[in-house]
Design a protein around this motif. Sequence first.
Motif, PDB file in Angstrom:
ATOM      1  N   ILE A   9      -8.238   3.892   8.993  1.00  0.00           N
ATOM      2  CA  ILE A   9      -7.678   2.538   9.094  1.00  0.00           C
ATOM      3  C   ILE A   9      -7.421   1.979   7.685  1.00  0.00           C
ATOM      4  CG2 ILE A   9      -8.303   0.160   9.718  1.00  0.00           C
ATOM      5  CD1 ILE A   9      -7.509   1.719  12.196  1.00  0.00           C
ATOM      6  N   GLU A  10      -8.388   2.169   6.817  1.00  0.00           N
ATOM      7  CA  GLU A  10      -8.198   1.711   5.427  1.00  0.00           C
ATOM      8  C   GLU A  10      -7.055   2.462   4.756  1.00  0.00           C
ATOM      9  OE1 GLU A  10     -12.914   0.568   4.643  1.00  0.00           O
ATOM     10  OE2 GLU A  10     -12.215   2.616   4.373  1.00  0.00           O
ATOM     11  N   GLN A  11      -6.911   3.722   5.105  1.00  0.00           N
ATOM     12  CA  GLN A  11      -5.797   4.498   4.537  1.00  0.00           C
ATOM     13  C   GLN A  11      -4.455   3.908   4.962  1.00  0.00           C
ATOM     14  OE1 GLN A  11      -6.312   8.636   5.538  1.00  0.00           O
ATOM     15  NE2 GLN A  11      -8.301   8.730   4.504  1.00  0.00           N
ATOM     16  N   ILE A  12      -4.373   3.466   6.215  1.00  0.00           N
ATOM     17  CA  ILE A  12      -3.127   2.857   6.700  1.00  0.00           C
ATOM     18  C   ILE A  12      -2.814   1.606   5.879  1.00  0.00           C
ATOM     19  CG2 ILE A  12      -2.125   1.570   8.649  1.00  0.00           C
ATOM     20  CD1 ILE A  12      -3.701   3.561  10.500  1.00  0.00           C
ATOM     21  N   ILE A  13      -3.836   0.812   5.638  1.00  0.00           N
ATOM     22  CA  ILE A  13      -3.628  -0.436   4.883  1.00  0.00           C
ATOM     23  C   ILE A  13      -3.231  -0.117   3.435  1.00  0.00           C
ATOM     24  CG2 ILE A  13      -4.774  -2.515   4.026  1.00  0.00           C
ATOM     25  CD1 ILE A  13      -6.544  -2.357   6.599  1.00  0.00           C
ATOM     26  N   GLU A  14      -3.952   0.825   2.830  1.00  0.00           N
ATOM     27  CA  GLU A  14      -3.642   1.202   1.454  1.00  0.00           C
ATOM     28  C   GLU A  14      -2.204   1.704   1.328  1.00  0.00           C
ATOM     29  OE1 GLU A  14      -5.376   0.830  -1.357  1.00  0.00           O
ATOM     30  OE2 GLU A  14      -6.950  -0.198  -0.224  1.00  0.00           O
ATOM     31  N   GLU A  15      -1.804   2.493   2.316  1.00  0.00           N
ATOM     32  CA  GLU A  15      -0.447   3.029   2.332  1.00  0.00           C
ATOM     33  C   GLU A  15       0.580   1.883   2.394  1.00  0.00           C
ATOM     34  OE1 GLU A  15      -0.100   6.232   2.010  1.00  0.00           O
ATOM     35  OE2 GLU A  15       2.102   6.300   2.204  1.00  0.00           O
ATOM     36  N   ASP A  16       0.300   0.889   3.229  1.00  0.00           N
ATOM     37  CA  ASP A  16       1.219  -0.248   3.346  1.00  0.00           C
ATOM     38  C   ASP A  16       1.281  -1.043   2.047  1.00  0.00           C
ATOM     39  OD1 ASP A  16       1.899   0.406   5.924  1.00  0.00           O
ATOM     40  OD2 ASP A  16       0.404  -0.907   6.849  1.00  0.00           O
ATOM     41  N   ILE A  17       0.137  -1.166   1.394  1.00  0.00           N
ATOM     42  CA  ILE A  17       0.129  -1.894   0.111  1.00  0.00           C
ATOM     43  C   ILE A  17       0.949  -1.103  -0.917  1.00  0.00           C
ATOM     44  CG2 ILE A  17      -1.336  -2.645  -1.806  1.00  0.00           C
ATOM     45  CD1 ILE A  17      -3.524  -3.272   0.282  1.00  0.00           C
ATOM     46  N   LYS A  18       0.752   0.196  -0.897  1.00  0.00           N
ATOM     47  CA  LYS A  18       1.510   1.055  -1.820  1.00  0.00           C
ATOM     48  C   LYS A  18       3.020   0.921  -1.573  1.00  0.00           C
ATOM     49  CE  LYS A  18       1.243   5.620  -2.058  1.00  0.00           C
ATOM     50  NZ  LYS A  18       0.521   6.841  -1.648  1.00  0.00           N
ATOM     51  N   ASN A  19       3.369   0.743  -0.299  1.00  0.00           N
ATOM     52  CA  ASN A  19       4.784   0.624   0.050  1.00  0.00           C
ATOM     53  C   ASN A  19       5.324  -0.800  -0.076  1.00  0.00           C
ATOM     54  OD1 ASN A  19       5.007   3.353   0.556  1.00  0.00           O
ATOM     55  ND2 ASN A  19       4.446   3.136   2.724  1.00  0.00           N
ATOM     56  N   GLY A  20       4.553  -1.680  -0.705  1.00  0.00           N
ATOM     57  CA  GLY A  20       5.108  -2.988  -1.026  1.00  0.00           C
ATOM     58  C   GLY A  20       4.534  -4.172  -0.264  1.00  0.00           C
ATOM     59  N   ILE A  46     -15.566  -5.896  15.865  1.00  0.00           N
ATOM     60  CA  ILE A  46     -15.821  -7.081  15.029  1.00  0.00           C
ATOM     61  C   ILE A  46     -16.130  -6.646  13.601  1.00  0.00           C
ATOM     62  CG2 ILE A  46     -17.450  -8.979  14.635  1.00  0.00           C
ATOM     63  CD1 ILE A  46     -17.691  -9.145  17.748  1.00  0.00           C
ATOM     64  N   ALA A  47     -17.034  -5.659  13.491  1.00  0.00           N
ATOM     65  CA  ALA A  47     -17.421  -5.193  12.155  1.00  0.00           C
ATOM     66  C   ALA A  47     -16.213  -4.594  11.437  1.00  0.00           C
ATOM     67  CB  ALA A  47     -18.551  -4.167  12.256  1.00  0.00           C
ATOM     68  N   LEU A  48     -15.359  -3.923  12.186  1.00  0.00           N
ATOM     69  CA  LEU A  48     -14.159  -3.335  11.571  1.00  0.00           C
ATOM     70  C   LEU A  48     -13.243  -4.442  11.049  1.00  0.00           C
ATOM     71  CD1 LEU A  48     -12.129  -1.001  10.992  1.00  0.00           C
ATOM     72  CD2 LEU A  48     -11.230  -1.405  13.299  1.00  0.00           C
ATOM     73  N   ASN A  49     -12.854  -5.351  11.928  1.00  0.00           N
ATOM     74  CA  ASN A  49     -11.867  -6.359  11.535  1.00  0.00           C
ATOM     75  C   ASN A  49     -12.406  -7.341  10.502  1.00  0.00           C
ATOM     76  OD1 ASN A  49      -9.300  -5.936  13.135  1.00  0.00           O
ATOM     77  ND2 ASN A  49     -10.812  -5.875  14.791  1.00  0.00           N
ATOM     78  N   PHE A  50     -13.608  -7.854  10.732  1.00  0.00           N
ATOM     79  CA  PHE A  50     -14.161  -8.800   9.768  1.00  0.00           C
ATOM     80  C   PHE A  50     -14.562  -8.093   8.481  1.00  0.00           C
ATOM     81  CE2 PHE A  50     -14.391 -11.388  13.597  1.00  0.00           C
ATOM     82  CZ  PHE A  50     -14.027 -12.629  13.120  1.00  0.00           C
ATOM     83  N   GLY A  51     -14.959  -6.824   8.618  1.00  0.00           N
ATOM     84  CA  GLY A  51     -15.279  -6.034   7.419  1.00  0.00           C
ATOM     85  C   GLY A  51     -14.039  -5.871   6.545  1.00  0.00           C
ATOM     86  N   LEU A  52     -12.898  -5.604   7.172  1.00  0.00           N
ATOM     87  CA  LEU A  52     -11.645  -5.499   6.405  1.00  0.00           C
ATOM     88  C   LEU A  52     -11.325  -6.832   5.749  1.00  0.00           C
ATOM     89  CD1 LEU A  52      -9.499  -3.428   8.944  1.00  0.00           C
ATOM     90  CD2 LEU A  52     -10.327  -2.635   6.703  1.00  0.00           C
ATOM     91  N   GLY A  53     -11.570  -7.902   6.493  1.00  0.00           N
ATOM     92  CA  GLY A  53     -11.336  -9.236   5.941  1.00  0.00           C
ATOM     93  C   GLY A  53     -12.139  -9.467   4.670  1.00  0.00           C
TER      94      GLY A  53
END
Length: 554
Positions: A9-20, A46-53
């Motif tokens: 999941i974090e990889q998906i977010i990192e990838e999106d950040i990398k893509n702008g 909850i831990a996943l979503n709030f943890g990402l937050g």
Amino acid sequence: SEEKALNFIEQIIEEDIKNGLSQQKLRFRFPPEPNGYLHIGHASSIALNFGLGIDYQAPVNLRFDDTNPAKEEQEFVDAIKRDVQWLGYQWAHECYASDYFQQLYDWAVEFIKKGKAYVDSQTSEEMAIQKGTPTTPGVDSPYRNRSVEENLDLFERMKNGEFPEGSHILRAKIDMKSTNMLMRDPIMYRILHKHHHRTGNDWKIYPMYDWAHGESDYLEEISHSFCTLEFLPHRELYDWFLDQIYDDKKVRPKQREFARRNLSHTVVSKRKLLKLVEDKHVNGWDDPRMSTVSGLRRRGYTPASIRNFANTIGIAKRDNLIDVSVLEFCIREDLNKTAPRVMAVLDPVKLVITNYPEGKEEWLDAENNQEDESAGFRKVPFSRELYIEREDFLEEATGKFFRLTLGKEVRLKNAYIIKGESVVKDAAGNITEIHVTYDTDSLSGSGTEASQRKVSGTLHWVSIAHAIEAEVRLYDRLFTDESPDTHKGKDFLEFVNPNSLQVITGYLEPSLKDAKNEDKFQFQRLGYFTVDKDSTSEKLVFNRTVALKDTWEE
Ligand code: ATP
Ligand code: MG
Ligand code: MG
């Protein structure tokens, strides 16, 4: 700080950040339906979503998916808020799908005008047949080509409550031949003449989950909408609905899926948990045997232990079963650091120290928590007549019985070394008293030579004259089977453990007399216990959170 490997999941977010995608645009949500209490599976989400937050310093909304008034209640909204907060998380905004009912309706009208939605007036049976199967295409509804005017008129009258439930629905006009069954003209609205816990009787039509969810994400500018795997086939529809309204002024939300978390020897489904409550297998949603957050709380679990559990098991791409021992490990680990140690006897037998003066009492020093120096000491009363655990005595023992026997010595925790001398039995042969003598110089911590003698075995005890009686509730697994809801042809209720609760009387050291609801203790050598909400100043009630794996040595 240590670099942790990124999960997918974090990889998906990192990838999106990398893509702008700007990190400032990150926004997450936790979207419970208020149709029950949160369970340990939700705690993962909850831990996943709030943890990402927390990690990305991004807002996380608490969104109530309240689109089905038949099953949703304010009680559940309140309980969910309480549980999320108790777990230690704070949402940015408290949102409700029902806040968007008007916007969703207006968009649906646009859909009709653009020929993207139509009112179908068939029975649900007729529609089910036309839907086809995964291997055969569906058939178009005879109402599929209704005129825009007729659709608008019918849809407005549906909204105004002119029609009975089940007489019409609004469908998206997509593709009855799609290989994805969910794309075969899915339902957007159904008529429900039900009172809604927030909108009252304002609405006679309610949006379906698929229609409401992605658009709610869009309105709240959620960047990543994480849900469980069963929604994977819904993603195409999620995207289709967004395509119709997306105007690229806002972030386009992205649905991604992770595996549901299942815990052994329980069920994690609100519907099944509700069944346990309704059928009185348990005493309510917060029964300490339930897998609900509120049940775990009442059982004595701490927020940290549940967060730790969620982080330990992490997230996965495939469904799997987590053994409940992992959860138990997490609470032991936390309480080992924080819970004061006390002495309590749960299955008492009377011990008489024959060479200890009658009427004498001593208040001995007892360390509160050897894991925490700042926890200090308390006083415990000692006297001639004590209770010890019945299983801590055998008249004769062979091998490794490091407890009390006749002729052998053991130490009484925080007190003296005693030696078994004789027993008193009733007519049936049951031991009613154990008579011992004590070594007067052997007091723990007194520094004497005798106090440092090594004896094999240390027992906990309470002074009978000073002990307080308490109700103690001992819990076992609620189900005898590790996955009760996975057996074909068998109802999960068939596996309910009939002996999941045992209520006994315990004898506690008097320092516990002012213990308050949710206070937590280690009853030495027995386990971790917490004060139940049923406790009163007249009668303390304790729940056993978890037994101790290991016993201490002195
Ligand atoms: P239930 O079957 O218990 O009602 P649900 O998924 O219908 O579960 P929701 O209130 O819709 O319950 O769930 C809110 C969020 O929690 C969703 O994103 C859902 O995917 C997630 N969730 C629910 N159960 C689990 C679970 N066992 N493991 C991980 N996440 C879960
Ligand atoms: Mg749901
Ligand atoms: Mg559900």
